[in-house]
Each structure stands twice: as structure tokens, then as C-alpha cells.
Design an enzyme around this catalytic site. Structure first.
Site, short mmCIF file in Angstrom:
data_model
loop_
_atom_site.label_atom_id
_atom_site.label_comp_id
_atom_site.label_asym_id
_atom_site.label_seq_id
_atom_site.Cartn_x
_atom_site.Cartn_y
_atom_site.Cartn_z
N HIS A 16 0.73 -1.04 0.01
CA HIS A 16 -0.06 0.01 0.02
C HIS A 16 0.99 1.19 0.06
CE1 HIS A 16 -3.11 -2.80 2.07
NE2 HIS A 16 -3.37 -2.75 0.84
N ASP A 73 2.31 1.95 3.21
CA ASP A 73 3.33 0.62 3.75
C ASP A 73 4.81 1.17 3.49
OD1 ASP A 73 1.52 -0.71 4.84
OD2 ASP A 73 1.09 -1.86 2.67
N GLU A 97 -8.63 -4.64 -8.77
CA GLU A 97 -8.78 -5.84 -8.10
C GLU A 97 -10.16 -5.82 -7.65
OE1 GLU A 97 -6.36 -6.20 -4.41
OE2 GLU A 97 -7.57 -7.79 -3.79
N GLU A 111 -8.56 -11.97 -6.85
CA GLU A 111 -8.38 -12.79 -5.52
C GLU A 111 -9.35 -13.75 -5.36
OE1 GLU A 111 -7.57 -10.38 -1.87
OE2 GLU A 111 -8.63 -11.54 -0.70
N ASP A 156 -14.87 -11.36 4.61
CA ASP A 156 -13.70 -11.96 3.89
C ASP A 156 -12.41 -12.59 4.90
OD1 ASP A 156 -11.50 -11.88 1.95
OD2 ASP A 156 -11.49 -9.81 1.85
N ASP A 162 -2.64 -13.39 -0.51
CA ASP A 162 -3.16 -12.27 0.29
C ASP A 162 -3.82 -13.14 1.52
OD1 ASP A 162 -4.30 -9.92 1.50
OD2 ASP A 162 -5.44 -9.36 -0.05
C1 3MF Z 1 -9.20 -6.44 0.67
C2 3MF Z 1 -8.03 -6.86 -0.13
C3 3MF Z 1 -6.83 -5.77 0.08
C4 3MF Z 1 -6.20 -5.57 -1.27
C5 3MF Z 1 -4.98 -4.72 -0.94
C6 3MF Z 1 -4.13 -4.33 -2.42
C7 3MF Z 1 -5.95 -5.52 2.33
O1 3MF Z 1 -10.17 -7.70 0.66
O2 3MF Z 1 -7.81 -7.84 -0.60
O3 3MF Z 1 -5.99 -6.16 1.03
O4 3MF Z 1 -5.90 -7.11 -1.70
O5 3MF Z 1 -5.53 -3.36 -0.56
O6 3MF Z 1 -4.97 -4.01 -3.36
MG MG Z 2 -6.41 -8.83 -2.04
#
Ligand code: 3MF
Ligand code: MG
Length: 344
Positions: free
Chosen positions: A50, A53, A175, A211, A249, A283
Site C-alpha cells: 500500500h 506501507d 482488484e 483474489e 472476507d 493475500d
Molecule cells: C481487501 C484486500 C486488500 C487488497 C490490497 C491491495 C488488504 O479485501 O484484498 O488487502 O488486496 O489493498 O490491493
Molecule cells: Mg486482496
């Protein structure tokens, strides 16, 4: 460790303190350097960022200070033999983004979102990556009548175009996620993400990140979502994890809920030579029950699960599979796959 040509990444948020909406942190924070050591120890190649980060508190910093800190971060990565995979603007925590970022009803909030994203692009350039991931966290509604969905779609397109114009090297991977934190998001699936990308001013610079959990939450199959993007050469990254049904999630370790679903994701990635195209991003979150010293095993497990499944995919008897497909004996095909997955 044989990695079959794949490179692996995760984000620093995947080593975390275990807080959830109902309880406080249960583990101490690791410093960024301690986290970098975990990347090395577990055999990872790259870091997902991010924007903050890489450069904390960037909202309060000048452009030159942001560039300076980003360059310092790049040196830290280099010291660990790591690279940055992508930078994602964090558009969901600042008070300006309470009701959305690019799609907020407030023009000042929309302007903030654009400026913040430009800073994320600047950080990416300094870190040596031109890939930006847009997780459109708050682009949607809690109250459906509160926003105009047609206008919101145009605003998202306009934001993408503004960023493409701002940085001619920039590539944007959208995403998608159907819900959480919003009740209903505007870009819930890969189809939505790619439709937006194909309408952009330079479609060649807009792709997608799939994802696993987000696809499952949309009621879709993650391997098919990946395949749809692969068909147009638009799968630029993945966030592998797992998800137990339609609930919050979960970001469970890859393959820990549905092994066959994980196998099929690896299968489509491997059959389409994803190792030549992008990185395998994870992730995943450690279970809240993990003590601090054991809170990186979810990363180890996910990476090793991926590699084991590559081995399973590559060990399959293609000729036999083609025979079974030709004979339409899909039950036998089912047994062949289940046998492979159970070591038979
Ligand atoms: C939320 C996510 C996020 C994104 C991240 C990068 C915290 O459900 O999956 O993770 O993947 O912000 O785009
Ligand atoms: Mg993600």
C-alpha cells in the site's frame, strides 16, 4: 526449494496483529525490517505495497519528501534481495473517503482520491515498479439510492484515465470485490474490471488482479475468473487465499478450505504459463488464535501448497485426460483428479 519459475509476493499487512471487528490485537507488531526477514526466510521474492506501507503518513509530506522516503525503501528492499511488485493507493481509511473515493458525492473527496493515487504512482516509480493495484474498497454504497451508479461508473473511468495520463508508464490492475466494506460494490467481478479497462484511454495499460476469496464472495469460481482475464492477457497479478462460504472476507491459507478449487487455480495459471507473466501474490491472514512466534505459518503453508499443486498439475497424464474427454467419461476424469489430489 524448487519454485518452477514462479516468483512469490505478499503484503506487509499479511503479517498482522490479529485484531478483528470484535476484539483488539492479540499479537505485537513486527517492524518492517522484521517483516522483510520473513520474506527472506520463507523464500519470497517481492513485496506488495500500500502506498503508506512504503511511505507512512504520505498525506502530510511534500512530493520531494515522498520521493526521498520511497528511494530509501527501495534500498532497504535491495539489501534484502527483494523487489516491489506493486503499489496500491490506500483509499479507504482517510476521513475524506468515508463515502467513497473516486465515486464520492463530494467533489473535494474525489479530488483527494486522485491526488492520493498520483502520489502512489510516484512511489511506485521510485520503488521500481509501474504496476498499480486499485482495490476500489469504498466505491459502492451502503444505501443504494445514495449514489448514481451510472455516474459512478463514469467517475471510475475518468479516474483511471487521469492516472494513465499522469504517468505514461503506469499499468493499472483493478482488484474487484463484491462487498466489504461496502454493502454493494460497483466493480464486483473481473468482467466489470475488464469492461472498464477496455473503455479506458489506453486499454493496453489496464488489467486485473483476481483474489480467490473475492471471486468466491461474488458466487463465482476463482479459476474461471482468472481464465477470463488470461484469455485477454489481462491477468497481471493474483491474490491467492481461500474462503469458507459466503461470509466476511476470511483470507484463509491457500487451499485450506477447498483443495480442488485451489488445484484448479494453479492448473489454469500453470497451463497458461503465468510464471512468465506475473507474480503469485498471496493475500492471507494468520488465524487470530496463532501466537506471535507462529503467525507466519499461513504464508509458508500457502506458498508450499501452491508448489505442491504445481507438481500435481504437471504430473497429470494429459493423454489419458484427452481420452476421457473424448469419451465423455467425466466421472472417470473426476476420479483421476481426485486420485491425483489424494496422492494416488
Ligand atoms: C481487501 C484486500 C486488500 C487488497 C490490497 C491491495 C488488504 O479485501 O484484498 O488487502 O488486496 O489493498 O490491493
Ligand atoms: Mg486482496
Amino acid at each position: 526449494m524448487e519454485k518452477y519459475g514462479y516468483r512469490f509476493s505478499f503484503g506487509p499487512w499479511n503479517i498482522h496483529e490479529g485484531a478483528d471487528p470484535f476484539g483488539p490485537p492479540v499479537r505485537p507488531s513486527l517492524t518492517f525490517d522484521e517483516k522483510l526477514k520473513v520474506f527472506n526466510d520463507l523464500g519470497f521474492d517481492a513485496v506488495q505495497f500500500h502506498d503508506d506501507d512504503a511511505v507512512p503518513d504520505l498525506d502530510d509530506l511534500s512530493a520531494s519528501e515522498i520521493a526521498k522516503q520511497a528511494r530509501a525503501m527501495r534500498r532497504r528492499l535491495e539489501d534484502h534481495g527483494l523487489v516491489a511488485e506493486f503499489v496500491a493507493p490506500r483509499l479507504w481509511e482517510h476521513p475524506m473517503t468515508i463515502d467513497g473515493a473516486f465515486t464520492s458525492n463530494d467533489p473535494k473527496a474525489r479530488e483527494y482520491a486522485i491526488e492520493r493515487s498520483k502520489k502512489a504512482a510516484d512511489i511506485g516509480r521510485e520503488l521500481g515498479t509501474n504496476l498499480m493495484v486499485l482495490w476500489l474498497a469504498r466505491e459502492g454504497t451502503y444505501m443504494r439510492e445514495a449514489k448514481d451508479a451510472v455516474q459512478a461508473t463514469h467517475r471510475l473511468l475518468e479516474a483511471v484515465n487521469t492516472l494513465l495520463e499522469y504517468d505514461p508508464q503506469l499499468r493499472i490492475a483493478i482488484e474487484p470485490k463484491p462487498n466489504e466494506p461496502m454493502d454493494l460494490a460497483y466493480i464486483p467481478t473481473i468482467g466489470h474490471a475488464l469492461a472498464l479497462g477496455f473503455q479506458a484511454s489506453d486499454p493496453s495499460r489496464v488489467g486485473a488482479l483476481v483474489e480467490t476469496a473475492h471471486a468466491v464472495l461474488a458466487g463465482l469460481d476463482p479459476a474461471d475468473e482468472m481464465s477470463f482475464a488470461l484469455a485477454f492477457d489481462k491477468l497481471w497479478s493474483v491474490h491467492l487465499n481461500d474462503q469458507n462460504g459466503l461470509k466476511f472476507d476470511q483470507d484463509r491459507s491457500f487451499g485450506s478450505v477447498d483443495l480442488r478449487r485451489a488445484f484448479n487455480q494453479v492448473r489454469v495459471l500453470d497451463e497458461n504459463r503465468f510464471y512468465e507473466k506475473g507474480m503469485v501474490g498471496l493475500d492471507v491472514k494468520a488465524l487470530r488464535t496463532q501466537p506471535a512466534e507462529l503467525a507466519t505459518k499461513h504464508l509458508r503453508n500457502s506458498l508450499h501448497m501452491f508448489l505442491r499443486l504445481v507438481e500435481v498439475v504437471r504430473s497429470l497424464d494429459r493423454e489419458r485426460i484427452n481420452e476421457l474427454i473424448a469419451a465423455r467419461d467425466y466421472e472417470e476424469l473426476d476420479w483421476l483428479i481426485l486420485s491425483a489430489l489424494t496422492g494416488g
